[in-house]
Design an enzyme around this catalytic site. Structure first.
Site, PDB file in Angstrom:
ATOM      1  N   HIS A   1      -1.327   1.642  -4.375  1.00 12.49           N
ATOM      2  CA  HIS A   1      -1.563   3.004  -4.318  1.00 12.49           C
ATOM      3  C   HIS A   1      -0.765   3.737  -5.273  1.00 12.49           C
ATOM      4  CE1 HIS A   1      -3.597   2.282  -0.142  1.00 12.49           C
ATOM      5  NE2 HIS A   1      -4.651   1.877  -1.326  1.00 12.49           N
TER       6      HIS A   1
ATOM      7  N   CYS B   1       0.282  15.019 -21.982  1.00 16.15           N
ATOM      8  CA  CYS B   1       1.077  14.147 -23.159  1.00 16.15           C
ATOM      9  C   CYS B   1       1.660  12.899 -22.507  1.00 16.15           C
ATOM     10  CB  CYS B   1       2.293  15.235 -23.506  1.00 16.15           C
ATOM     11  SG  CYS B   1       3.576  15.540 -22.440  1.00 16.15           S
TER      12      CYS B   1
ATOM     13  N   THR C   1       0.423  -3.297   8.787  1.00 12.54           N
ATOM     14  CA  THR C   1      -0.712  -2.317   8.233  1.00 12.54           C
ATOM     15  C   THR C   1      -2.059  -2.557   8.814  1.00 12.54           C
ATOM     16  OG1 THR C   1      -2.544  -2.286   6.311  1.00 12.54           O
ATOM     17  CG2 THR C   1      -1.381  -4.757   6.683  1.00 12.54           C
ATOM     18  N   SER C   2      -2.805  -1.683   9.220  1.00 14.84           N
ATOM     19  CA  SER C   2      -3.812  -1.781  10.383  1.00 14.84           C
ATOM     20  C   SER C   2      -5.062  -2.702   9.673  1.00 14.84           C
ATOM     21  CB  SER C   2      -4.354  -0.526  10.592  1.00 14.84           C
ATOM     22  OG  SER C   2      -5.076   0.336   9.243  1.00 14.84           O
TER      23      SER C   2
ATOM     24  N   GLN D   1       0.895  -1.159  -0.033  1.00 12.62           N
ATOM     25  CA  GLN D   1      -0.041   0.061  -0.059  1.00 12.62           C
ATOM     26  C   GLN D   1       0.920   1.441   0.190  1.00 12.62           C
ATOM     27  OE1 GLN D   1      -3.478  -0.463   2.891  1.00 12.62           O
ATOM     28  NE2 GLN D   1      -2.188  -1.997   3.499  1.00 12.62           N
TER      29      GLN D   1
ATOM     30  N   ASP E   1       8.045  -5.083  16.407  1.00 13.63           N
ATOM     31  CA  ASP E   1       8.714  -4.396  15.271  1.00 13.63           C
ATOM     32  C   ASP E   1       8.962  -5.111  13.971  1.00 13.63           C
ATOM     33  OD1 ASP E   1      10.284  -1.466  14.576  1.00 13.63           O
ATOM     34  OD2 ASP E   1      11.491  -3.362  13.824  1.00 13.63           O
TER      35      ASP E   1
ATOM     36  N   ASN F   1       2.338  -7.088  13.018  1.00 16.98           N
ATOM     37  CA  ASN F   1       1.820  -5.515  13.155  1.00 16.98           C
ATOM     38  C   ASN F   1       1.950  -5.291  14.632  1.00 16.98           C
ATOM     39  OD1 ASN F   1       0.809  -3.403  11.806  1.00 16.98           O
ATOM     40  ND2 ASN F   1      -1.078  -3.344  12.961  1.00 16.98           N
TER      41      ASN F   1
END
Length: 253
Positions: free
Chosen positions: A131, A142, A206-207, A113, A246, A229
């Site tokens: 993303h 162009c 990621t949450s 993400q 971590d 996480n």
């Protein structure tokens, strides 16, 4: 395969489990979010010191919307240039280990993400950027592509602070998915194929609250789902292996 609900918050135990998983599964995929890059000095969005907790003239989620980009382009580009591009950031242990695992044939793909390009900087080659990336900035007239460095240097901006293509004068838009914009269909399809074919899916940093990206987990049909996480996620009960430490330390193997 580890037992249902195996958990740890010890980084050494986490490293050992992750090593075993990558060694014993034929098809592995990593799905990551903002927490993967916090060890590289890039703030996430939703933690106590994330972007959403900082004070700006407008809420960050407003400034990162398509409607704000259209209505307030100068303010959008000021925020984008100063808060979303981190040219000095370097890959951390998680990025480096994932690239190493890919080179050794133990990781098929990274689905991310993040828009910082650190997976590629570490050497990962099969990366599905849900993303987009700050390293691609495209003239809307162009199609010429400009680098993040050119955006930061402001060499392309007009008198209002809006980057313009020197070739045709068109506005240069970051190749990132803003709020109110759809994800790239080709990228989604590639990510879905990778996740659906995986034996083990390692979800990290990621949450799992941002959709439609978080919804991609529904395509995983393999035998081991791992969530790494720092904080709890809505999908924790589904995980076969749950690691709360971590992420850079967890990938120190």
């Amino acid at each position: 395969m580890f037992g249902q609900g195996w958990t740890t918050s010890d980084s050494d135990e986490a490293s050992e489990k992750l090593r075993d998983l990558f060694d014993t599964h034929a098809r592995s995929v990593f799905f990551g979010g903002a927490g993967v890059s916090t060890a590289s000095g890039i703030p996430d969005f939703r933690s106590a010191d994330g972007l959403y907790s900082q004070r700006f003239a407008y809420p960050p989620e407003t400034m990162l919307s398509h409607s704000f980009y259209e209505a307030h382009p100068a303010e959008f580009f000021a925020f984008y240039r100063e808060r979303m591009i981190a040219l000095d950031a370097q890959p951390n242990q998680c990025h480096r280990k994932l690239a190493e695992l890919e080179r050794s044939g133990k990781l098929d793909a990274v689905v991310t993400q993040n828009i910082d390009g650190l997976h590629q900087a570490a050497g990962s080659r099969c990366v599905w950027e849900l993303h987009g990336s700050v390293h691609r900035n495209i003239c809307q007239r162009c199609g010429t592509v400009y680098s993040a460095g050119q955006m930061v240097s402001r060499e392309l901006e007009d008198e209002e602070g809006i980057p313009r293509c020197p070739a045709c004068g068109g506005r240069i838009k970051p190749d990132v998915v803003l709020y109110e914009e759809p994800l790239n269909q080709d990228v989604i399809e590639g990510a879905v194929r990778a996740i659906a074919s995986a034996d083990v899916l390692v979800v990290g940093g990621t949450s799992l609250v941002v959709y439609p990206a978080a919804g991609l987990l529904q395509y995983f049909q393999g035998d081991t789902l791992v969530i790494v996480n720092r904080d709890p996620t809505p999908q924790d009960a589904r995980a076969d292996v749950l690691i709360s430490c971590d992420i850079a330390q967890a990938f120190a193997f």
